[in-house]
Design a protein around this motif. Structure first.
Motif, PDB file in Angstrom:
ATOM      1  N   ARG A 184       0.783  -1.247   0.000  1.00  0.00           N
ATOM      2  CA  ARG A 184       0.000   0.000   0.000  1.00  0.00           C
ATOM      3  C   ARG A 184       0.810   1.290   0.000  1.00  0.00           C
ATOM      4  O   ARG A 184       0.253   2.361  -0.032  1.00  0.00           O
ATOM      5  CB  ARG A 184      -0.991   0.008   1.166  1.00  0.00           C
ATOM      6  N   CYS A 185       2.134   1.235   0.038  1.00  0.00           N
ATOM      7  CA  CYS A 185       2.874   2.504   0.106  1.00  0.00           C
ATOM      8  C   CYS A 185       4.135   2.433  -0.741  1.00  0.00           C
ATOM      9  O   CYS A 185       4.453   1.405  -1.318  1.00  0.00           O
ATOM     10  CB  CYS A 185       3.234   2.829   1.543  1.00  0.00           C
ATOM     11  N   ALA A 186       4.840   3.553  -0.773  1.00  0.00           N
ATOM     12  CA  ALA A 186       6.061   3.630  -1.568  1.00  0.00           C
ATOM     13  C   ALA A 186       7.114   2.670  -1.040  1.00  0.00           C
ATOM     14  O   ALA A 186       7.885   2.112  -1.815  1.00  0.00           O
ATOM     15  CB  ALA A 186       6.588   5.058  -1.556  1.00  0.00           C
ATOM     16  N   LEU A 228       6.483  -0.662  -2.300  1.00  0.00           N
ATOM     17  CA  LEU A 228       6.787  -0.657  -3.727  1.00  0.00           C
ATOM     18  C   LEU A 228       8.260  -0.975  -3.954  1.00  0.00           C
ATOM     19  O   LEU A 228       8.611  -1.912  -4.679  1.00  0.00           O
ATOM     20  CB  LEU A 228       6.438   0.724  -4.281  1.00  0.00           C
ATOM     21  N   THR A 229       9.152  -0.224  -3.301  1.00  0.00           N
ATOM     22  CA  THR A 229      10.580  -0.468  -3.517  1.00  0.00           C
ATOM     23  C   THR A 229      10.987  -1.821  -2.981  1.00  0.00           C
ATOM     24  O   THR A 229      11.740  -2.541  -3.626  1.00  0.00           O
ATOM     25  CB  THR A 229      11.453   0.591  -2.805  1.00  0.00           C
ATOM     26  N   GLU A 234       9.636  -4.675  -5.347  1.00  0.00           N
ATOM     27  CA  GLU A 234      10.240  -4.685  -6.680  1.00  0.00           C
ATOM     28  C   GLU A 234      11.722  -5.044  -6.598  1.00  0.00           C
ATOM     29  O   GLU A 234      12.217  -5.859  -7.373  1.00  0.00           O
ATOM     30  CB  GLU A 234      10.046  -3.315  -7.350  1.00  0.00           C
ATOM     31  N   ALA A 274      10.192  -6.066 -12.612  1.00  0.00           N
ATOM     32  CA  ALA A 274       9.192  -6.349 -11.586  1.00  0.00           C
ATOM     33  C   ALA A 274       8.475  -5.041 -11.343  1.00  0.00           C
ATOM     34  O   ALA A 274       9.098  -4.047 -10.986  1.00  0.00           O
ATOM     35  CB  ALA A 274       9.863  -6.845 -10.316  1.00  0.00           C
ATOM     36  N   ARG A 275       7.178  -5.023 -11.602  1.00  0.00           N
ATOM     37  CA  ARG A 275       6.449  -3.764 -11.416  1.00  0.00           C
ATOM     38  C   ARG A 275       5.197  -4.014 -10.598  1.00  0.00           C
ATOM     39  O   ARG A 275       4.440  -4.926 -10.869  1.00  0.00           O
ATOM     40  CB  ARG A 275       6.086  -3.158 -12.774  1.00  0.00           C
ATOM     41  N   LEU A 276       5.027  -3.150  -9.605  1.00  0.00           N
ATOM     42  CA  LEU A 276       3.873  -3.304  -8.731  1.00  0.00           C
ATOM     43  C   LEU A 276       2.826  -2.259  -9.097  1.00  0.00           C
ATOM     44  O   LEU A 276       3.157  -1.095  -9.299  1.00  0.00           O
ATOM     45  CB  LEU A 276       4.315  -3.124  -7.268  1.00  0.00           C
ATOM     46  N   ASN A 277       1.586  -2.706  -9.187  1.00  0.00           N
ATOM     47  CA  ASN A 277       0.475  -1.774  -9.366  1.00  0.00           C
ATOM     48  C   ASN A 277      -0.233  -1.662  -8.022  1.00  0.00           C
ATOM     49  O   ASN A 277      -0.835  -2.623  -7.549  1.00  0.00           O
ATOM     50  CB  ASN A 277      -0.471  -2.319 -10.446  1.00  0.00           C
ATOM     51  N   LEU A 278      -0.128  -0.508  -7.393  1.00  0.00           N
ATOM     52  CA  LEU A 278      -0.676  -0.369  -6.041  1.00  0.00           C
ATOM     53  C   LEU A 278      -2.197  -0.348  -6.020  1.00  0.00           C
ATOM     54  O   LEU A 278      -2.810  -0.683  -5.025  1.00  0.00           O
ATOM     55  CB  LEU A 278      -0.132   0.904  -5.389  1.00  0.00           C
ATOM     56  N   GLY A 279      -2.805   0.090  -7.128  1.00  0.00           N
ATOM     57  CA  GLY A 279      -4.265   0.103  -7.183  1.00  0.00           C
ATOM     58  C   GLY A 279      -4.822  -1.305  -7.236  1.00  0.00           C
ATOM     59  O   GLY A 279      -5.746  -1.657  -6.520  1.00  0.00           O
ATOM     60  N   ASP A 330      -3.105   2.830 -14.557  1.00  0.00           N
ATOM     61  CA  ASP A 330      -2.766   2.812 -13.140  1.00  0.00           C
ATOM     62  C   ASP A 330      -2.599   4.252 -12.681  1.00  0.00           C
ATOM     63  O   ASP A 330      -1.625   4.908 -13.004  1.00  0.00           O
ATOM     64  CB  ASP A 330      -1.465   2.020 -12.955  1.00  0.00           C
ATOM     65  N   GLU A 333      -2.685   5.160  -9.482  1.00  0.00           N
ATOM     66  CA  GLU A 333      -2.297   5.235  -8.083  1.00  0.00           C
ATOM     67  C   GLU A 333      -0.798   5.085  -7.873  1.00  0.00           C
ATOM     68  O   GLU A 333      -0.195   5.862  -7.125  1.00  0.00           O
ATOM     69  CB  GLU A 333      -3.047   4.158  -7.293  1.00  0.00           C
ATOM     70  N   THR A 334      -0.186   4.102  -8.531  1.00  0.00           N
ATOM     71  CA  THR A 334       1.228   3.820  -8.274  1.00  0.00           C
ATOM     72  C   THR A 334       2.158   4.985  -8.611  1.00  0.00           C
ATOM     73  O   THR A 334       3.056   5.273  -7.831  1.00  0.00           O
ATOM     74  CB  THR A 334       1.661   2.554  -9.028  1.00  0.00           C
ATOM     75  N   HIS A 346       3.057   7.313  -5.934  1.00  0.00           N
ATOM     76  CA  HIS A 346       3.984   6.819  -4.909  1.00  0.00           C
ATOM     77  C   HIS A 346       5.391   6.708  -5.478  1.00  0.00           C
ATOM     78  O   HIS A 346       6.369   6.958  -4.800  1.00  0.00           O
ATOM     79  CB  HIS A 346       3.541   5.431  -4.441  1.00  0.00           C
ATOM     80  N   ARG A 347       5.450   6.308  -6.750  1.00  0.00           N
ATOM     81  CA  ARG A 347       6.743   6.054  -7.372  1.00  0.00           C
ATOM     82  C   ARG A 347       7.619   7.311  -7.382  1.00  0.00           C
ATOM     83  O   ARG A 347       8.833   7.228  -7.280  1.00  0.00           O
ATOM     84  CB  ARG A 347       6.508   5.558  -8.807  1.00  0.00           C
TER      85      ARG A 347
END
Lengths: 773, 66
Positions: A39-41, A44-45, A48, A60-65, B33, B35-36, B39-40
């Protein structure tokens, strides 16, 4: 795609399972992992980078939505270690099955976004051209050029962006319904025709600017609502109706058990289901008498006994050691799958819901057309040309477009308020349907009650520490719900960690457990209630002590004996424990509140009649409104007999009824299938949200009605101006944006409803919701 | 005022250029997307060994969708 929590990640590299999850493209493989907690940055890091540390992973890519991590690479590598590494970071990781069909929503969203952009661009430019004229710039030489340029810019709006309205208008017309799209279409057709005529004859007004702005704002408001709905229902998308990925199949050739994907299980196969596993398909029990948990089907949380040769349905949980099953209907043909298909076809067949705003649109269309016709008839003799002109201007200016723009916004606000308060409403129209609810059906097990047994009292009340220890030793190995309840009860007390020797522990289905402790035989089994107790919903369990056959030298004086069995002096009952599926503490106030609101409240349960009536009386319900011992189909029929129904439930046995009801609510901890079917999901374990949901829906409807009244004032004045012939170009151009701006402002700035604060610690024992949202 | 005969078509064409750019971006899924990316942008790109690995490991196609 469907997710499968509890998926054994090792299977990811199994040759039978890998093709189901890893998409082998022409030059690249791809794996999608669902990570609900991302759910956060920082997530994300972390996620990935961890995935990228594996050799062979290219991206590797995360889609937070969507909460999906997409991992890609060229060289095939083992993926189970990767997924495992991610779980070590503290995330729950679930591989997603490959689904050949792409998500249709994405395509629609992109298309709608382009429509909004085109409408915005064209309407903005038309507006710029018109403003110059309205403010009175001396542009006489440009008038014609500006007029035709506006017309050219209006064409993409009419033939591209506005096609949605024409399409929906005709779809509804086929069903002999008018919706809010009908006055919009009417205004569009008449407005563009009239403007084109005026442009050609160089007389009168053109309305390209207001029409363009109307289409742009309408499309934008609707897109926002659908994007919000999509975001809210995202967690439900990857839910499977039955989360079973693999089955253990007997391989006749190699004489051993093989773990295979569920879709490879066929009719006639023999499979083995271990303790606490669920049946992936319908089948006949082969080995021995079994204890099963069929709560999925009956709503009854206590285990049932089945004998060899009996038919078990997919989704049933095995409580005994293991069960051998011969499949009679594979997963896709099982009773559960059939039921789900039935629900889905029913959903697709239902006619679109005619909402409040649709009815307003219908009313407006008829009234405007009627008034315009009357005006033409009366004014014909004076001046037929002016009569038609003014009637057309009326149908254009009286369009309730501001209301059409504000309503999606109001519903979106409602959805946001709901989310902030801990419940998720999947669609805006649900808020409206809720406001009309007359009958409320409540499921018992898991909805009004917690769905798990709790120790109510013991006789004697004070228990010797040694007995507590014996109880613990007896029950800690059992998976029976009663055993778990007793374990929870025992763990409240300090028990010495000293180990005591236990031998000959055994569990007999439907009887109880027994073991040899301290050279005595102890057993826990059903007992008779004490004479003064008669509540039918209580279950009584007794702890019995008997000396071993060989010797009975254990010092019995240390143990308090409560009751002596009269038949055999040697067997002593040391303790009586009463258990009950506890009613939620807030249940009584909620039912009282529902009844106060004038809602007809029912209990519909698969449980025994005596238990249901006992509960109904406690909650103050009319005995006529209590339906017990219902099958899923009976529940559906009962709901079907009434109109304006709300069903609150949690199990698979409720899904048919939930699909039948106008609005369905799944409570926290509900089964996957009911989450998929429900309109509203209460994420908070406290049931007080139910009252808040009803309150929220009335609040949102109030907002929509207030908007309606404001819009009505604008439209009446606009219509009056049109008929009286007093349509100053600036006024006409101002009226439409002004009314829209007022309503949008009123909606966005409206205050959230006052909702009752909930104490989330109402029940610390309750399990956290099974689905993480 | 006759400058308007040139200026207005130019403004429309300029606007059109950006509209087409938006349509292209939308079609290639850059708005899927929403949302990401928010944050990115907060992730600091320290030129560590790890990070060069991240940026260099994207193919051209993926860079386009960043």
């Amino acid at each position: 795609m469907s997710a499968s929590p509890g998926f054994d990640l090792k299977l990811l590299d199994d040759p039978l399972f890998r093709p189901l999850y890893v998409d082998n493209g022409t030059d690249q493989w791809q794996l999608q992992l669902l990570i609900p907690d991302a759910r956060c940055a920082a997530c994300l890091t972390r996620l990935e980078n961890t995935a990228l540390q594996f050799n062979g992973v290219q991206s590797a890519r995360l889609n937070l939505g969507e909460k999906i991590l997409t991992v890609k690479g060229t060289e095939p590598i083992d993926l189970a270690p990767l997924a495992h590494k991610l779980t070590l970071l503290g995330y729950q990781v679930t591989p997603l099955k490959i689904d050949s069909t792409e998500d249709p929503w994405k395509k629609t969203f992109r298309h709608q976004l382009i429509k909004v952009a085109v409408a915005g661009f064209c309407a903005g430019n038309i507006m710029l051209l018109s403003i110059a004229q309205y403010v009175g710039a001396d542009l006489s030489e440009f008038n014609l050029f500006f007029g035709w340029l506006s017309f050219v810019l209006f064409l993409p709006i009419l033939f591209f962006s506005a096609t949605t309205f024409f399409y929906q208008f005709f779809q509804r017309l086929k069903l002999l319904q008018l919706s809010i799209d009908s006055p919009v279409v009417l205004a569009l057709v008449i407005g563009s025709g009239l403007s084109l005529k005026n442009l050609i004859y160089r007389s009168g007004e053109t309305y390209f600017d207001s029409l363009g702005a109307l289409i742009f704002l309408l499309l934008a408001a609707r897109l926002w609502q659908s994007a919000l709905q999509r975001k809210l229902s995202q967690p439900f998308k990857h839910l499977a109706f039955l989360n079973i990925v693999s089955g253990t199949k007997w391989d006749e050739k190699n004489k051993k058990y093989l773990t295979v994907p569920v879709n490879q299980l066929q009719k006639g196969d023999q499979i083995r289901i271990y303790q606490n596993e669920r049946l992936p398909a319908d089948g006949i029990l082969l080995n021995t008498i079994q204890e099963i948990d069929a709560s999925l089907w009956t709503g009854e949380s206590l285990p049932q006994i089945v004998h060899p040769g009996e038919l078990l349905f997919a989704g049933t949980t095995v409580i005994s050691d293991f069960a051998d099953i011969q499949i009679t209907a594979e997963t896709a043909e099982s009773r559960l799958s059939k039921m789900i298909r039935e629900i889905e076809t029913k959903r697709s067949q239902t006619t679109p819901y005619q909402s409040f705003i649709d009815k307003v649109g219908q009313g407006f269309t008829f009234i405007v057309l009627g008034v315009a016709a009357l005006f033409v008839i009366f004014y014909w003799s004076t001046n037929p040309f002016v009569a038609v002109e003014r009637a057309l201007a009326l149908s254009l200016l009286a369009c309730p477009c501001a209301l059409a723009i504000a309503t999606p916004l109001a519903l979106s606000r409602g959805l946001q308020w709901a989310q902030q308060d801990g419940f998720i409403i999947k669609e805006g129209s649900t808020l409206e349907k809720l406001a009309k609810i007359k009958q409320v059906f409540l499921d018992k097990t898991g909805t009004l009650t917690l769905g798990q047994s709790t120790v109510i009292q013991t006789i004697p009340q004070k228990i010797d520490p040694q007995i507590l220890q014996i109880l613990k030793e007896l029950e800690c190995r059992s998976q029976h719900p009663h055993a778990k309840a007793i374990m929870r009860f025992v763990n409240q007390f300090p028990v010495s960690s000293e180990k005591i020797p236990v031998t000959h522990w055994q569990e007999t289905p439907s009887v109880g457990v027994s073991a040899h402790i301290f050279e005595c035989n102890y057993s826990l089994k059903a007992t008779t209630p004490p004479p003064e107790e008669s509540a039918p919903s209580l279950t009584w369990i007794g702890l019995f002590q008997s000396p071993l056959q060989t010797m009975g030298s254990f010092s019995q004086e240390n143990l308090p004996s409560v009751l002596e069995n009269k038949d055999s002096v040697k067997i002593k009952e040391l303790l009586k424990i009463s258990l009950q599926d506890t009613v939620r503490p807030e249940a009584k106030s909620i039912v009282a509140n529902l009844l106060n609101q004038g809602l007809n409240t029912f209990i519909v349960t698969g449980d025994r009649r005596s238990v249901a009536h006992d509960l109904g009386c406690q909650l103050g319900l009319n005995p006529k409104n209590i339906f017990a011992e219902c099958s899923p189909e009976q529940k559906q029929n009962i709901v079907g007999q009434y109109s304006s129904t709300l069903f609150v439930g949690d199990g698979v046995n409720d899904t048919l009824a939930m699909a039948k009801a106008q609005v369905s609510i799944a409570v926290s901890g509900a089964m996957e299938a009911s989450l998929k079917v429900c309109d509203i999901y209460i994420a908070d374990p406290n049931l007080n949200s139910l009252i808040n949901i009803l309150h929220l829906s009335t609040h949102t409807m109030k907002l929509i009605r207030r908007n309606f009244i404001v819009a009505l004032i604008y439209n009446l004045s606009g219509g009056f101006l049109a008929l009286s012939g007093f349509i100053h170009p600036v006024l006409a151009a101002l009226l439409m944006p002004l009314s829209s701006a007022t309503l949008v402002g009123l909606t966005i700035l409206s205050s959230p409803p006052f909702l009752k604060k909930q104490s989330s610690s109402a029940n610390p024992n309750h399990e956290k919701s099974r689905i993480h949202l | 005022m006759s400058a308007l005969w040139i200026m207005i078509p130019i403004t429309v064409l300029l606007g059109l250029f950006f509209l087409i750019a938006f349509i292209w971006a939308s079609r290639s899924g850059q708005f899927d997307d929403l949302e990401t990316p928010s944050h990115r942008i907060l992730i600091e790109e320290v030129p560590t060994e790890n990070n060069t690995l991240i940026t260099s490991s994207f193919s051209h196609k993926e860079r386009a969708t960043l």
